[in-house]
Design a protein around this motif. Structure first.
Motif, PDB file in Angstrom:
ATOM      1  N   THR A  84       0.836  -1.211   0.000  1.00 56.75           N
ATOM      2  CA  THR A  84       0.000   0.000   0.000  1.00 56.75           C
ATOM      3  C   THR A  84       0.869   1.259   0.000  1.00 56.75           C
ATOM      4  O   THR A  84       1.778   1.391   0.820  1.00 56.75           O
ATOM      5  CB  THR A  84      -0.902   0.001   1.262  1.00 56.75           C
ATOM      6  OG1 THR A  84      -1.744  -1.150   1.225  1.00 56.75           O
ATOM      7  CG2 THR A  84      -1.777   1.261   1.315  1.00 56.75           C
ATOM      8  N   GLU A  85       0.574   2.157  -0.923  1.00 55.77           N
ATOM      9  CA  GLU A  85       1.287   3.443  -1.060  1.00 55.77           C
ATOM     10  C   GLU A  85       2.754   3.280  -1.471  1.00 55.77           C
ATOM     11  O   GLU A  85       3.441   4.269  -1.698  1.00 55.77           O
ATOM     12  CB  GLU A  85       1.202   4.286   0.227  1.00 55.77           C
ATOM     13  CG  GLU A  85      -0.226   4.659   0.564  1.00 55.77           C
ATOM     14  CD  GLU A  85      -0.363   5.494   1.827  1.00 55.77           C
ATOM     15  OE1 GLU A  85       0.626   6.066   2.316  1.00 55.77           O
ATOM     16  OE2 GLU A  85      -1.501   5.587   2.339  1.00 55.77           O
ATOM     17  N   THR A 139       1.739   1.700  -6.387  1.00 55.49           N
ATOM     18  CA  THR A 139       0.336   2.021  -6.669  1.00 55.49           C
ATOM     19  C   THR A 139      -0.064   1.623  -8.090  1.00 55.49           C
ATOM     20  O   THR A 139      -1.185   1.874  -8.509  1.00 55.49           O
ATOM     21  CB  THR A 139       0.103   3.536  -6.481  1.00 55.49           C
ATOM     22  OG1 THR A 139       1.058   4.235  -7.287  1.00 55.49           O
ATOM     23  CG2 THR A 139       0.302   3.935  -5.033  1.00 55.49           C
ATOM     24  N   ARG A 182      -6.809  10.334   6.877  1.00 55.64           N
ATOM     25  CA  ARG A 182      -5.923  10.533   5.728  1.00 55.64           C
ATOM     26  C   ARG A 182      -5.465  11.983   5.645  1.00 55.64           C
ATOM     27  O   ARG A 182      -4.300  12.260   5.356  1.00 55.64           O
ATOM     28  CB  ARG A 182      -6.641  10.125   4.435  1.00 55.64           C
ATOM     29  CG  ARG A 182      -6.668   8.628   4.275  1.00 55.64           C
ATOM     30  CD  ARG A 182      -7.095   8.173   2.891  1.00 55.64           C
ATOM     31  NE  ARG A 182      -6.961   6.713   2.829  1.00 55.64           N
ATOM     32  CZ  ARG A 182      -7.735   5.915   2.110  1.00 55.64           C
ATOM     33  NH1 ARG A 182      -8.696   6.422   1.349  1.00 55.64           N
ATOM     34  NH2 ARG A 182      -7.537   4.613   2.130  1.00 55.64           N
ATOM     35  N   GLU A 230      -1.570  13.431   6.361  1.00 59.10           N
ATOM     36  CA  GLU A 230      -1.018  13.766   5.050  1.00 59.10           C
ATOM     37  C   GLU A 230       0.434  14.246   5.199  1.00 59.10           C
ATOM     38  O   GLU A 230       0.755  15.034   6.087  1.00 59.10           O
ATOM     39  CB  GLU A 230      -1.864  14.852   4.382  1.00 59.10           C
ATOM     40  CG  GLU A 230      -1.543  14.939   2.909  1.00 59.10           C
ATOM     41  CD  GLU A 230      -2.583  15.744   2.140  1.00 59.10           C
ATOM     42  OE1 GLU A 230      -3.511  16.295   2.774  1.00 59.10           O
ATOM     43  OE2 GLU A 230      -2.455  15.825   0.911  1.00 59.10           O
ATOM     44  N   PRO A 237       4.599   9.827   5.766  1.00 61.57           N
ATOM     45  CA  PRO A 237       4.512   8.602   4.955  1.00 61.57           C
ATOM     46  C   PRO A 237       4.459   7.301   5.744  1.00 61.57           C
ATOM     47  O   PRO A 237       4.089   6.273   5.189  1.00 61.57           O
ATOM     48  CB  PRO A 237       5.789   8.659   4.104  1.00 61.57           C
ATOM     49  CG  PRO A 237       6.704   9.592   4.809  1.00 61.57           C
ATOM     50  CD  PRO A 237       5.847  10.571   5.538  1.00 61.57           C
ATOM     51  N   ARG A 280      -0.243   4.733   7.261  1.00 60.05           N
ATOM     52  CA  ARG A 280      -1.058   4.394   6.089  1.00 60.05           C
ATOM     53  C   ARG A 280      -2.479   4.064   6.552  1.00 60.05           C
ATOM     54  O   ARG A 280      -2.667   3.191   7.419  1.00 60.05           O
ATOM     55  CB  ARG A 280      -0.462   3.200   5.343  1.00 60.05           C
ATOM     56  CG  ARG A 280       0.981   3.421   4.889  1.00 60.05           C
ATOM     57  CD  ARG A 280       1.500   2.316   3.985  1.00 60.05           C
ATOM     58  NE  ARG A 280       1.565   1.012   4.641  1.00 60.05           N
ATOM     59  CZ  ARG A 280       2.158  -0.067   4.114  1.00 60.05           C
ATOM     60  NH1 ARG A 280       2.713   0.014   2.903  1.00 60.05           N
ATOM     61  NH2 ARG A 280       2.193  -1.204   4.767  1.00 60.05           N
ATOM     62  N   ARG A 334      -6.014   2.490   5.853  1.00 61.55           N
ATOM     63  CA  ARG A 334      -6.579   1.482   4.960  1.00 61.55           C
ATOM     64  C   ARG A 334      -7.987   1.841   4.486  1.00 61.55           C
ATOM     65  O   ARG A 334      -8.704   2.566   5.183  1.00 61.55           O
ATOM     66  CB  ARG A 334      -6.630   0.123   5.676  1.00 61.55           C
ATOM     67  CG  ARG A 334      -5.271  -0.459   5.902  1.00 61.55           C
ATOM     68  CD  ARG A 334      -4.548  -0.654   4.570  1.00 61.55           C
ATOM     69  NE  ARG A 334      -3.213  -1.184   4.782  1.00 61.55           N
ATOM     70  CZ  ARG A 334      -2.972  -2.469   5.044  1.00 61.55           C
ATOM     71  NH1 ARG A 334      -3.954  -3.333   5.093  1.00 61.55           N
ATOM     72  NH2 ARG A 334      -1.735  -2.882   5.235  1.00 61.55           N
ATOM     73  N   GLN A 335      -8.346   1.284   3.359  1.00 61.86           N
ATOM     74  CA  GLN A 335      -9.665   1.596   2.802  1.00 61.86           C
ATOM     75  C   GLN A 335     -10.779   0.849   3.540  1.00 61.86           C
ATOM     76  O   GLN A 335     -10.534  -0.122   4.257  1.00 61.86           O
ATOM     77  CB  GLN A 335      -9.697   1.282   1.316  1.00 61.86           C
ATOM     78  CG  GLN A 335      -9.452  -0.188   0.989  1.00 61.86           C
ATOM     79  CD  GLN A 335      -9.250  -0.406  -0.500  1.00 61.86           C
ATOM     80  OE1 GLN A 335      -8.796   0.489  -1.221  1.00 61.86           O
ATOM     81  NE2 GLN A 335      -9.587  -1.591  -0.967  1.00 61.86           N
ATOM     82  N   TYR A 339       6.255   1.330   9.191  1.00 63.13           N
ATOM     83  CA  TYR A 339       4.873   1.761   8.992  1.00 63.13           C
ATOM     84  C   TYR A 339       3.999   1.513  10.216  1.00 63.13           C
ATOM     85  O   TYR A 339       4.203   0.575  10.988  1.00 63.13           O
ATOM     86  CB  TYR A 339       4.238   1.028   7.800  1.00 63.13           C
ATOM     87  CG  TYR A 339       4.808   1.468   6.476  1.00 63.13           C
ATOM     88  CD1 TYR A 339       4.453   2.691   5.918  1.00 63.13           C
ATOM     89  CD2 TYR A 339       5.702   0.657   5.784  1.00 63.13           C
ATOM     90  CE1 TYR A 339       4.994   3.097   4.703  1.00 63.13           C
ATOM     91  CE2 TYR A 339       6.250   1.058   4.573  1.00 63.13           C
ATOM     92  CZ  TYR A 339       5.895   2.284   4.039  1.00 63.13           C
ATOM     93  OH  TYR A 339       6.432   2.680   2.847  1.00 63.13           O
ATOM     94  N   ASP A 384      -0.077   1.034  10.216  1.00 65.91           N
ATOM     95  CA  ASP A 384      -1.262   0.967   9.361  1.00 65.91           C
ATOM     96  C   ASP A 384      -2.519   0.954  10.225  1.00 65.91           C
ATOM     97  O   ASP A 384      -2.565   0.276  11.255  1.00 65.91           O
ATOM     98  CB  ASP A 384      -1.222  -0.292   8.497  1.00 65.91           C
ATOM     99  CG  ASP A 384      -0.254  -0.177   7.321  1.00 65.91           C
ATOM    100  OD1 ASP A 384       0.592   0.749   7.332  1.00 65.91           O
ATOM    101  OD2 ASP A 384      -0.346  -1.006   6.404  1.00 65.91           O
TER     102      ASP A 384
END
Lengths: 349, 349, 349, 349
Positions: A53-54, A57, D267, D271, D274, D277, D279-280, D295, D297
């Protein structure tokens, strides 16, 4: 990134492919410009691999030689055996250099391939073109070639452990017995009962005794090094872990060579090859000590009671046994330092 | 429960001891009347082992021969090696029958013991008294004895796999190589870096190459069966799992014996011994298939190319390799059916 | 064995079915006379489950009510949800008693079933006939019934932990949050990426948040016990292990109840029910402490700072969460002691 | 390497220290010039960590401020809590900048520290000097500081998941319940029964309920963000894996915020950062998806039935939860890009 070498990966959704993506992400001179999967073309690669993810892409491309050539100069083929041989000729024709991680171009004889793989072999022409990329042994031959055959995972651990001794006559090749053990990722991402968590966890199993397709690969190389046909006993086992291969090898020692002599000789043999580390007397490497890295660590134990040596060789099957050595071969093919992009410290613990 | 045979367990807080408790809880003719631990005497055993909550509510006893004799007729010694030899004479003098799960009474020679164990051996007198309880092979000799030495875990898997072939001359004993693998529980409950989760998980390691103390035990038995001294190569490995041993054994086949001949012969050899199961051609046992049970499963692969046989033997190291075989020896010692209290189905998955 | 109750198992090749076989092998009053699998009928059950070698030598039967009735009096249905509801009416018509381990007869409302399971529900008539076999709570209702619905694995751990507190008003049902974790065997033997070793090992994941089909089952029971509709937050997680469920539950405490009061009350609530063990203050059960057994262990921590209690409940999902409780229900249905054939000591380590 | 920033690591033989070594090996602007261990000074670091063979050939230094200052400008303290507070003043006096990975400088109140850690606290002066380096939230405050307190592993996963929602009033802080799970490496390399392989493997356990020392750290930050005292329920669990933390968090949603609103807000909140993250909708992160990387997440599930949100946050406890975030803090302290040396792709599988 404009001046980096452009590479593409066929089979990006397999474990070998996704490991190439991970490793090449930090390569100073190469980049991945196309991730390819015939089965998932059009989907984002991060959909099936959320850890990307990211990070990546882009969508998966289809297997199309012209498209690949428009995006890249070198293509890694990380498909199962039996598929790579079908794709390779069209990739070469399109003007791509090919590094094949499958088993399709390792055996020089189509008949032997057919016997052990039970699949249609590549043509003799293509096999003749392929250079066997066991980097520490045949690295010089890889330079400027167009088709590199990346060695098998078991073969890499085993051959790096045996070749010096066979070459120098420290052991009797007729007595070689190889007891190999692998983590589960070696079998790929395909689902079947053999990789089902509840079946593998808290379990240790033997499989394909005397039938594993890396056996003729090992014998082909050892025979070439010995100068006469070498036949070996080769057993494979499944370890309840994801990554790692250990090859425990046995042979009768010649001329009363001691553990110390083995260690000294191997150190001199692999001098200048930073990915092979020879352990000191009385210790042997464990798979976790090379986890996530391109190292192959080797240890020795000569037993005077039996006149045999036990050689222990470990690698990370997805790195030195697959994607890492493929990048090492890319480096050698391009005339770069073989360690570029591969100087990872093993992840421990 | 009044009419059951009373047994005591020295070393109840170790894995061997606590497995004896688990298994004896369902034995029809024996019961555990005293759980003993020198280090934790006076505490409830369920404090250190909460899985025994409401199952065993008794306190741990101290190691006192008279006290034990007042509570039991048979004592299992499940201490580390080096301790059992010190305790055994006083237990025998107190009139107890002893089943020793440690390595202290397995080797007939005090000198050999000292060489491999680096500890003070038991006296020759006590060693002479001890009967080696490899149940399927020497079960008859166990009956009515007062000191049974329970075989080592590696030795059990290995010897059950090799003895028939050595005895019948199916293999050449001089060529035997044993590559053994064990789960972590074999090292006991003591804490050290070698059993630390983060070091063992996702790791496969080799240890004590040519130095493991079960090697002389294996050789002592094979030499007796062969009728002349047998020396073997013996390697041990640690598998990231709790229970299970696999011994993968290699030897040169004599008289061109085939896999089918091995299978047929082993089936007839072990006829009437329900805990040894011989697998059919083309399959080999995995450790999980005997997990939690007293079975030893064995499979074979003869390779005509090399003239060697690969024999795969698996056990649960804490059951057939320790507590289970100890109970089997209790049954044999008492003249009972050897399967009493041991007819568990392996736990799968 | 002639006088034992004859039972048959539909879905014998799944993990629930094969665990029924393991447990019933030592049941004093019942036996398995037919193992049934629609997909593998005609094959030896030991072929797919080699751990049953020489233990069960029979072939798998097809799903045929008349055949089953000719061989057995009680049938366990251990199929996935959505299949059991289709098989049950014909089994009942054939005169068999049915114990259903699937989720098809747990929810009293066909509409609710359809919403959460996304499958065709059983008929209202059959649902009305089914008795919900949460043994320690509704055991009396099971006696002499013909259709028992065995509770879900998550539901069993959760409800045994919550019912006493809800019933007695120790907690506010509107505040209940359930954070549940399960080993991988709960998902069955079917192969998919979610149970692939390399994906699950060294991984902890959340799934089906607020969507798990055991949520309405839990709410149906808690609502009945509270006397008004109870809605809960329910999360499920996958643990890299084969067996075991932990349900960690949170709720606001009423009337300032202390940890000690919870413990004392639960002990009295479950008095005489040997499979529920209440842990002492300051300790909480772990899944391994009930591994392989029919126990449900429960611990408590009231936090005065927040006014909330944390309740920790663990089971072996394949035993108390499936096959073990099904046998407990068989015992209760037949009017036998509920512990028959289930008095296993947990396997530790 | 001459122009790189020189750093030293106290506690190099612990897991946090050795992970710093791994990560800093590929840092473009910093290097490790001294590895320090009071217990093993004088030995090669590769002796205790053979995976560093030929990578780090230096000996471990003793803990000597003047010596360290002569070799380095920044010192990482990766000792257990209770030791760092004793070492820090002398390091600061020697003119070193300190990044403390222990818990000794996280809590602003010595009394609170003493209550939860049961150890002697650092002085108020030193505590006042320390900047809490939760990089994505307080990164600006870290620049040019001399004492950075690196957040706890559980705290990092939890706070990154909760702060935006608390700050923006999306949830009611009084309702927060945190159910956290960690791999075993979080407990360090020290040997004890709690990290013994056979005890942890195939086991899931709860520990320190309402007593974990990261609880006041979480509350200190949330209270500051909310503007009033926040009290939380915090549970910790041990997962049978080496690396990874998941924090599953529950709270009552305010103003009917939906899952999509949470996702969109987080998000925008993160911003330009990095390493976080989001997730959707409908998917949640698993620990393996950030394994070996820096990371964090985060995923969300709002449940309209209960009015609660479930927030799932994962990190690698040794990277983002320790060494990775420490390097991120080094980068921020030095005014560098926070991602330097940390742009690893997670290792998958």
């Amino acid at each position: 990134m404009g001046s980096k070498l452009k590479t593409a990966i066929i089979g990006s959704t397999g474990y070998g492919g996704v490991e190439l993506i991970r490793l090449l992400a930090s390569h100073p001179l190469a980049e991945v410009t196309s991730v390819i999967s015939s089965s998932s073309a059009g989907s984002p690669i991060a959909e099936g691999y959320p850890h990307l993810t990211e990070i990546r892409t882009d969508l998966l491309d289809d297997v199309d030689p012209a498209l690949i050539k428009s995006k890249a100069d070198v293509v890694f083929i990380a498909t199962p055996s039996g598929i790579a041989s079908k794709l390779t000729p069209s990739m070469l024709e399109a003007g791509l250099k090919v590094i094949d991680l499958s088993g399709d171009h390792r055996l020089k004889s189509p008949e032997v391939y057919e016997t052990w793989y039970k699949k249609t072999p590549a043509s003799q022409n293509t096999l003749d073109l392929a250079v066997y990329g066991l980097a520490e042994i045949y690295g010089d031959a890889v330079r400027d070639q167009t088709l590199i055959s990346n060695p098998g995972c078991y073969s890499t651990a085993t051959l790096l452990g045996l070749i010096p001794a066979v070459k120098a006559g420290y052991i009797d090749p007729a007595t070689i017995i190889i007891d190999a053990k692998s983590g589960v990722s070696g079998a790929g991402r395909g689902v079947n009962l053999g990789s089902h968590y509840s079946e593998v966890n808290e379990n240790f199993s033997a499989y394909k005794l005397n039938k594993h397709q890396h056996n003729p690969e090992i014998e082909q190389v050892l025979s070439a090094e010995a100068g006469y046909p070498v036949v070996t006993t080769f057993s494979t086992h499944l370890v309840p872990m994801t990554r790692g291969i250990m090859s425990t090898m046995y042979a009768t020692v010649k001329d009363g060579r001691s553990t110390d002599e083995f260690i000294a000789f191997y150190r001199s043999f692999y001098e200048g090859r930073p990915f092979v580390r020879i352990r000191q007397e009385g210790t042997w490497p464990s798979t976790k000590e090379v986890w996530g890295s391109n190292y192959c660590d080797i240890g020795f134990a000569v037993d005077e009671r039996t006149g045999r040596v036990t050689i222990v060789s470990v690698i990370d099957n997805l790195v030195k046994g697959a994607a890492g050595q493929a990048i090492q071969n890319l480096n050698l093919m391009m005339g770069w330092d073989e360690t570029l992009g591969l100087q990872f410290v093993p992840v421990y613990p």
